[in-house]
Design an enzyme around this catalytic site. Structure first.
Site, PDB file in Angstrom:
ATOM      1  CB  CYS A 164      17.334  -6.994   0.911  1.00 11.46           C
ATOM      2  SG  CYS A 164      15.579  -7.347   1.175  1.00 11.46           S
ATOM      3  CG  LEU A 217      12.692  -2.299   0.869  1.00 11.93           C
ATOM      4  CD1 LEU A 217      12.496  -1.103   1.777  1.00 11.93           C
ATOM      5  CD2 LEU A 217      13.001  -1.842  -0.548  1.00 11.93           C
ATOM      6  CB  ILE A 258       8.801  -5.976  -1.061  1.00  9.04           C
ATOM      7  CG1 ILE A 258       9.892  -4.886  -1.133  1.00  9.04           C
ATOM      8  CG2 ILE A 258       7.787  -5.816  -2.191  1.00  9.04           C
ATOM      9  CD1 ILE A 258       9.368  -3.482  -1.239  1.00  9.04           C
ATOM     10  CB  VAL A 259       6.957 -10.527  -0.524  1.00  8.19           C
ATOM     11  CG1 VAL A 259       6.080 -11.767  -0.358  1.00  8.19           C
ATOM     12  CG2 VAL A 259       6.796  -9.948  -1.925  1.00  8.19           C
ATOM     13  CG  ASN A 284      19.432  -7.371  -3.094  1.00 14.80           C
ATOM     14  OD1 ASN A 284      20.312  -6.719  -3.609  1.00 14.80           O
ATOM     15  ND2 ASN A 284      18.180  -6.936  -3.081  1.00 14.80           N
ATOM     16  N   GLY A 285      16.408  -9.532  -3.486  1.00 17.01           N
ATOM     17  CA  GLY A 285      15.655  -9.684  -4.724  1.00 17.01           C
ATOM     18  C   GLY A 285      14.261 -10.218  -4.524  1.00 17.01           C
ATOM     19  CG  ASP A 296       9.751 -13.131  -2.584  1.00 19.36           C
ATOM     20  OD1 ASP A 296       9.564 -12.447  -1.556  1.00 19.36           O
ATOM     21  OD2 ASP A 296      10.674 -12.907  -3.384  1.00 19.36           O
ATOM     22  CB  VAL A 356      11.914  13.277 -12.048  1.00 19.07           C
ATOM     23  CG1 VAL A 356      12.704  12.380 -12.988  1.00 19.07           C
ATOM     24  CG2 VAL A 356      12.838  14.277 -11.360  1.00 19.07           C
ATOM     25  CB  THR A 384      25.136   7.693 -20.321  1.00 17.44           C
ATOM     26  OG1 THR A 384      23.750   7.707 -20.634  1.00 17.44           O
ATOM     27  CG2 THR A 384      25.570   6.268 -20.038  1.00 17.44           C
ATOM     28  NE  ARG A 410      26.039  13.942 -19.953  1.00 19.90           N
ATOM     29  CZ  ARG A 410      26.279  14.119 -21.250  1.00 19.90           C
ATOM     30  NH1 ARG A 410      25.489  13.546 -22.155  1.00 19.90           N
ATOM     31  NH2 ARG A 410      27.310  14.860 -21.640  1.00 19.90           N
ATOM     32  CB  SER A 433      11.355   1.308 -13.921  1.00 14.37           C
ATOM     33  OG  SER A 433      11.993   2.310 -14.664  1.00 14.37           O
ATOM     34  N   GLY A 434      10.500   1.156 -16.887  1.00  9.68           N
ATOM     35  CA  GLY A 434      10.536   0.713 -18.283  1.00  9.68           C
ATOM     36  C   GLY A 434      11.904   0.366 -18.834  1.00  9.68           C
TER      37      GLY A 434
END
Length: 551
Positions: free
Chosen positions: A2, A51, A53-54, A75-76, A99, A272, A321, A324, A346-347
């Protein structure tokens, strides 16, 4: 994910300030395109772009306490909200299934120290109308962005993104990770205080079990969602481990303690890259092994170049970086959104925790190695966390990062750094690879680190350098020192990005929110002393470590 914009200590008519806050909030609506809400009083304004989500139906914000004296904008995500709710079953009447709502009774019961009990990613503001007090907090590592600013009349603002404050505030700063402000004393206070002193008391097999169990718990917690989700899959070690664990838990719904079937049991994975790039090839192998529904986003160098100005505006940085790596991620996020997916895992974070960047091969000893991982974690909010969050949020998608789960970090950072140290016989992150033996094909489990901006295709960075070299003359670069007295660009590529950044964020305060330090393969400045060959290098690409990188 959010967006929030809040004003406190208001020194003007809140009626007159309300339209301005709405305009500020509109600038970050990409973060929360599902709903807009606002609270206004004489002393505070809290605006929220949601946004969902829950609890998409009833969880719109701002949220209020039972008697509406406490106002909350978040936000979170609070991953342990169900456990926290249990203690209020008989004392608090929850109005939603969000939540985030649990933050209100937690604040009422425990005061500022309640933040320590949270497991999640967050930046939030609470306003107590009766006491005329506000409380603002940011998560342990700054996974969720937050800025603060002051206008000429000293009204105090916070915002999820810099762009909402630029041109309105005369002074802007990053709200530091792991900190809170309680207006009762008005001081920033660090609530996340960790001094990681690793021990070597456990056997190696027990340590690998702890890593595996803790990361699996983190991933399972973060599958909390009422909307379709996916995983980002580069085909590298970190994203592949996350995808593998997601696949193991995707069939059951975490909100019901795995007692009912998941709403979206089939895992969708996304990669991607330029055509036939290393990441696309590797990700396809992992997807086939895990049997995910896989989606490739193939872009061209020109499409990447065309997106860079938007990327810099949305990410609010001129760091080389970050830009990029963020550009392909930004392009991928648009496709993810177009498919109706609103959350991805994501990792990010594994390289910082386990010393996965190729320059870690040059660490002189385990103490230096461990200290560098701490430096990297402490600065993640300026780099990878910022990239993952804002690249996805630009299209209304939330990024979750299980490797940076608060509980997992406590396990991983207490490992004896000797087990992380890279020798001639070991590959980077060997303890992490060994912990997940059997989860992935060995070709993936022991694939060498490719930094994301390299893995999407080497032509991406090489072409960027050529285009920038054509655009920025030697004279322009020399003159840039006069143009930018704050963080003068260290090379032509940084100047290229800085010129675009300055177009949208011309203030000195904005420039100071972006790091500008020499780096080799994403190293800290301190680590440049590790190897003589680093002395005259300043290139964040992993390929700059030519003695280690396998071409």
């Amino acid at each position: 994910m959010c967006g929030i914009v809040c004003a406190f200590e208001i020194n003007q008519s809140s009626k007159n300030l309300r339209p301005q806050v709405l305009e500020m909030s509109k600038k970050i609506r990409h973060r929360g395109p599902d709903w807009s809400g606002i609270y206004v009083s004489n002393r505070a304004i809290l605006s929220h772009e949601r946004l969902a989500i829950v609890d998409p139906i009833s969880g719109k914000q701002p949220l209020y306490s039972e008697n509406r004296s406490i106002v909350l904008a978040v936000n979170g995500e609070i991953y342990n909200h169900l456990n926290l709710r249990d203690q209020f079953k008989c004392t608090y009447n929850f109005r939603t299934n969000s939540d985030c709502e649990v933050l209100i009774p937690m604040y009422q019961k425990y005061g500022p120290n309640f933040v320590k009990k949270l497991n999640g990613i967050f930046a939030f503001a609470i306003y107590d109308k009766v006491k005329d007090e506000y409380f603002i907090a940011r998560d342990h590592l700054g996974i969720i962005p937050l800025y603060m600013g002051w206008c000429r009349d000293r009204t105090f603002f916070i915002s999820s993104e810099l762009k909402a404050l630029e041109s309105y505030c005369t002074k802007i700063e990053i709200f530091p990770p792991g900190n809170y402000i309680h207006s009762k004393d008005g001081m920033l206070k660090r609530w996340y205080k960790k001094v990681w002193k690793p021990n070597n008391l456990k056997k190696k097999e027990d340590i690998k079990t702890d890593i595996r169990n803790s990361l699996e718990s983190a991933v399972q917690r973060q599958l909390m969602t009422d909307v379709p989700y996916g995983v980002l899959l580069s085909g590298g070690l970190d994203s592949s481990i996350i995808a593998s664990i997601v696949n193991r838990f995707s069939k059951k719904r975490v909100e019901t303690d795995n007692s009912s079937n998941a709403w979206w049991p089939q895992v969708h994975s996304f990669s991607v890259g330029l055509k036939e790039s290393p990441d696309l090839i590797a990700a396809k192998l992992v997807s086939k092994y895990l049997n995910t529904t896989h989606h490739e986003v193939i872009f061209t160098v020109q499409e990447g170049m065309d997106a860079i100005e938007d990327v810099i505006y949305k990410l609010e940085t001129y760091d080389i970086t970050t830009i990029r790596a963020a550009t392909p991620m930004y392009l991928m996020a648009r496709v993810i959104k177009s498919m109706g997916i609103k959350m991805v895992l994501s990792g990010e974070g594994a390289d910082e925790i386990f010393g996965g960047y190729l320059y870690f091969h040059k660490a002189p000893n385990s103490i230096e190695f461990h200290d560098e991982t701490i430096r990297k974690l402490n600065n993640l909010h300026l780099y990878d966390c910022l990239r993952a969050n804002k690249s996805m949020a630009a299209w209304g998608v939330e990024a979750r990062v299980p490797f940076l789960d608060k509980d997992f970090i406590e396990v991983a950072m207490m490992i004896d750094p000797e087990l992380k140290l890279i020798s001639n016989k070991k590959i980077e992150k060997s303890i992490l690879r060994e912990s997940f033996h059997g989860y992935l094909p060995n070709d993936i489990l022991y694939r060498q680190k490719e930094q994301f901006s390299d893995g999407v295709g080497y032509d991406w960075i090489d072409s960027l350098k050529m285009i920038v070299d054509d655009e920025i003359s030697d004279r322009k670069f020399i003159d840039s020192v006069k143009q930018f007295s704050i963080n003068p660009p260290m090379n032509k590529e940084e100047l290229f990005y800085r010129n675009i950044f300055n177009k949208y964020f011309p203030s000195d305060s904005a420039a100071l929110t972006v790091p500008s330090i020499p780096s080799v393969a994403c190293s800290s400045e301190v680590a440049l002393k590790w190897d003589r060959s680093f002395k005259d290098l300043n290139d964040p690409s992993g390929r700059s470590i030519v003695s280690v990188h396998n071409n």
